[in-house]
Design an enzyme around this catalytic site. Structure first.
Site, PDB file in Angstrom:
ATOM      1  N   ASP A 146       0.853  -1.401   0.131  1.00  0.00           N
ATOM      2  CA  ASP A 146       0.087   0.061   0.032  1.00  0.00           C
ATOM      3  C   ASP A 146       0.976   1.174   0.069  1.00  0.00           C
ATOM      4  O   ASP A 146       1.903   1.460   0.324  1.00  0.00           O
ATOM      5  CB  ASP A 146      -0.941   0.222   1.249  1.00  0.00           C
ATOM      6  CG  ASP A 146      -2.074   0.766   1.035  1.00  0.00           C
ATOM      7  OD1 ASP A 146      -2.662   1.333   0.037  1.00  0.00           O
ATOM      8  OD2 ASP A 146      -2.586   1.355   2.061  1.00  0.00           O
TER       9      ASP A 146
ATOM     10  N   ASN B  93     -10.947  -2.867  -4.899  1.00  0.00           N
ATOM     11  CA  ASN B  93     -10.235  -2.120  -5.727  1.00  0.00           C
ATOM     12  C   ASN B  93     -11.081  -1.689  -7.252  1.00  0.00           C
ATOM     13  O   ASN B  93     -10.753  -0.681  -7.752  1.00  0.00           O
ATOM     14  CB  ASN B  93      -8.750  -2.452  -5.962  1.00  0.00           C
ATOM     15  CG  ASN B  93      -7.988  -2.213  -4.777  1.00  0.00           C
ATOM     16  OD1 ASN B  93      -6.821  -3.077  -4.568  1.00  0.00           O
ATOM     17  ND2 ASN B  93      -8.178  -1.371  -4.071  1.00  0.00           N
TER      18      ASN B  93
END
Ligand code: IPE
Ligand code: IPE
Ligand code: MG
Length: 240
Positions: free
Chosen positions: A20, A68
């Site tokens: 991330d 996502n």
């Protein structure tokens, strides 16, 4: 390939990483988010090679979550393209390093070209005996658990299985990580301290390591630091 000079005792067998911080890395540099993902892909290349040289047996990388898809189509497309580029550019080197590719996630929803490259990479590395690289693509922990429940239900319904025989061990063999040990160490760069639906069944007793370093800045030194911290942890698994 194991490098005996760097292989030390107490090494985690299975490391999983929530990669991330790519977008913030790019924003800090006034660059489009896509360039953050490109820089993140370069770290994937380094960390895969380094982990395999260290003697890590399983490396699970969260590349794209079932959530996502909520991102703008332009970003989703760029991520899928990067996946194809990664496989095309890295397959030979993965083969050379004896890495075996395994996918966690529902491949059926992926664009054809991405699915084709993934299938090819699985096929071409299927006999490799070194590190297993689990790529989390369209992966969600809840989705994985529901999929396992449905499959078990089908088996019970077809009378191939006695419901009373279902236990934790058997259940875990219906997950994408069937026959693999649970992760010993979970690493999340990028400041957030949450699992974001990553390996939620498998990480019940995993050591968690969070760092503010953004994924595109996460290199060998940072992986060494995480492993050193892991070595200091006392794992009890509920015992004394
Ligand atoms: C992680 O980076 C990559 C994916 C989720 C695909 P992000 O894109 O989430 O980066 P931030 O969190 O916005 O910085
Ligand atoms: C987790 O990152 C997913 C991947 C790294 C692939 P996100 O950026 O999607 O997680 P949240 O939204 O901050 O929880
Ligand atoms: Mg993020």
């Amino acid at each position: 390939m194991n490098d005996n000079n760097t292989k030390k005792s107490g090494l985690p067998r299975h490391i999983c990483i929530i990669m991330d911080g790519n977008g913030r890395w790019a924003s800090k540099r006034f660059m489009p988010r896509q360039l953050g993902h490109k820089a993140g892909m370069d770290r994937v290349i380094d960390i895969v090679e380094y982990s395999s040289n260290l003697g890590i047996e399983y490396l699970s990388l969260y590349a794209f979550s079932t959530e996502n898809w909520k991102r703008p189509a332009e970003e989703v497309n760029a991520l899928m393209e990067l996946l194809v580029v990664y496989i095309r550019n890295q397959l030979n080197s993965l083969k050379k390093n004896n890495v075996k590719i395994h996918i966690m996630g529902d491949k059926s929803a992926l664009p054809n070209i991405a699915r084709r490259e993934i299938e090819r990479s699985i096929k071409e590395t299927e006999n490799n005996t070194g590190m297993v690289l689990n790529l989390g693509i369209n992966y969600g922990g809840r989705d994985e658990i529901i999929k396992a429940c449905k499959e078990l239900y089908r088996q019970v319904q077809n009378e191939n299985m006695d419901i009373e025989k279902i236990d934790e061990n058997m259940f875990s063999n219906y997950l994408y990580t069937a026959n693999q040990p649970d992760p010993d160490l979970l690493i999340r760069p990028g400041s957030e301290q949450r699992l974001s639906n990553f390996m939620i069944y498998q990480t019940a007793y995993t050591e968690l390591y969070f760092t503010d370093v953004l994924w595109p800045d996460f290199g060998k030194t940072e992986l060494d630091e995480a492993i050193d911290e892991y070595r200091k942890r006392k794992r009890r698994f509920g015992g004394l």
